[in-house]
Write a protein that holds these residues in place. Structure first.
Motif, short mmCIF file in Angstrom:
data_model
loop_
_atom_site.label_atom_id
_atom_site.label_comp_id
_atom_site.label_asym_id
_atom_site.label_seq_id
_atom_site.Cartn_x
_atom_site.Cartn_y
_atom_site.Cartn_z
N LEU A 1 -5.03 2.01 2.19
CA LEU A 1 -3.77 1.56 2.78
C LEU A 1 -3.45 2.36 4.04
O LEU A 1 -3.85 3.50 4.19
CB LEU A 1 -2.63 1.71 1.76
N SER B 1 -5.86 -1.66 6.79
CA SER B 1 -5.85 -1.65 5.33
C SER B 1 -6.90 -2.60 4.76
O SER B 1 -7.20 -3.65 5.34
CB SER B 1 -4.48 -2.04 4.79
N SER C 1 -0.32 -4.66 2.27
CA SER C 1 -0.51 -3.21 2.24
C SER C 1 0.80 -2.49 1.91
O SER C 1 0.84 -1.61 1.04
CB SER C 1 -1.05 -2.72 3.58
#
Length: 334
Positions: A175, A179, A200
């Motif tokens: 993340l 991501s 994300s």
């Protein structure tokens, strides 16, 4: 142990070849095991053979064909299940053919048994408008609703299989900037899927809200246990039912966990994404498998026809004089 004994080769196949050489998943091994349990029970019951003393030459293509007939006629298995059982048997006899030359011809005859054709299934998927309404159906103000929203968004955006979603852990997520998520699918093959900032940020908030640690399963039930594929299916069906009630003119198809995956593939295809990239996202081993989406998508077909029809101008093969002469010839033909 006698190398001609069936039990010797089947033991080697399951204990060494499948897990170590082929590296197949436990799920595949269990599926193949179930096939051989059913098959050996059939051999014992119908042919009265002692399974422990069975020779590899005791089984031929005729016995296997009779077994496949039994699956359909007596056990009432579908054609798809019948073909899956045959695939397990084929896998074993391909293995055996390379290791026991004395039965090379026997294996060839068994490997020549064809799959049975199955009726073409219609791919069930949501329209873009339907998927938007479905994902936004959960009440995100509640913990269960927020979990369900995150689950549905993740399923759609990553096109993950239900089992991949059930097995998902925090350490599979990357993340932040660029991501992505790393999914492990059939045959223990991993693939990295890029995800949007929206997903994300949702996952990040979800992990913090539920205090999930690095090596923990992400999606759990109310008892804090891992969600099963059946549990995921239950959640999906619950919101599809709500959508059907709220939007009676939409959501007309029969859906499953795979419908989220199908929907993502179809929408990417409609957006002009190359099949090669869609194959990689879905985790297909061959683009031929992915081509089914192009073949069944009406929007893509119509687009292709419109784009290419202007180049398909039919030219006259004969002049008016030639056509008159041709008609005269045909009328006078005896």
């Amino acid at each position: 142990m006698n190398n001609n004994q069936f039990s010797y080769h089947i033991t080697k196949y399951f204990s060494e070849y499948l897990p170590s050489v082929k590296g197949v998943s436990n799920k595949t091994i269990q599926s193949y095991r179930d096939t051989f349990v059913i098959f050996l029970d059939y051999i014992h019951e119908v042919y009265k053979l002692n399974i422990n003393k069975l020779s590899i030459h005791d089984i031929d293509e005729i016995i296997i064909e009779k077994f496949l007939e039994c699956l359909e006629n007596n056990r009432k298995n579908s054609i798809s299940t019948r073909n899956q059982r045959l695939a397990a048997l084929h896998s074993f006899y391909r293995y055996l053919q390379k290791r026991e030359l004395s039965c090379y011809d026997l294996c060839s005859r068994i490997l020549s048994i064809p799959n049975k054709k199955t009726p073409t299934k219609t791919i069930s998927y949501f329209s873009v408008d339907e998927i938007t309404k479905l994902i936004n159906m959960p009440n995100t103000k509640t913990k269960d609703g927020f979990r369900d929203y995150t689950l549905l968004l993740f399923m759609y955006e990553t096109a993950a299989r239900a089992q991949e979603v059930a097995d998902l852990k925090v350490n599979q997520l990357i993340l932040g900037e660029n991501s992505s998520v790393i999914l492990t699918g059939k045959g223990n093959k991993s693939r990295r899927i890029p995800i949007t900032n929206e997903l994300s940020q949702t996952l990040d908030k979800y992990i913090k809200t539920f205090h999930i640690t690095e090596d923990e399963i992400i999606f759990k039930n109310r008892r804090n246990e891992k969600l099963t594929t059946k549990g995921i299916e239950y959640i999906l069906y619950k919101y599809i039912k709500n959508c059907k009630a709220t939007y009676p003119k939409q959501f007309k198809n029969h859906y499953s966990n795979h419908s989220m995956r199908h929907s993502r593939a179809m929408h990417l295809l409609e957006s002009g994404i190359n099949l090669i990239y869609i194959r990689d996202i879905l985790g297909h081993s061959s683009v031929v498998t992915t081509e089914i989406y192009a073949k069944t998508n009406a929007i893509i077909k119509e687009k292709q026809i419109r784009e290419h029809s202007k180049n398909l101008q039919v030219k006259e093969r004969y002049s008016e004089n030639q056509k008159a002469d041709l008609l005269k010839y045909l009328k006078n033909l005896k």
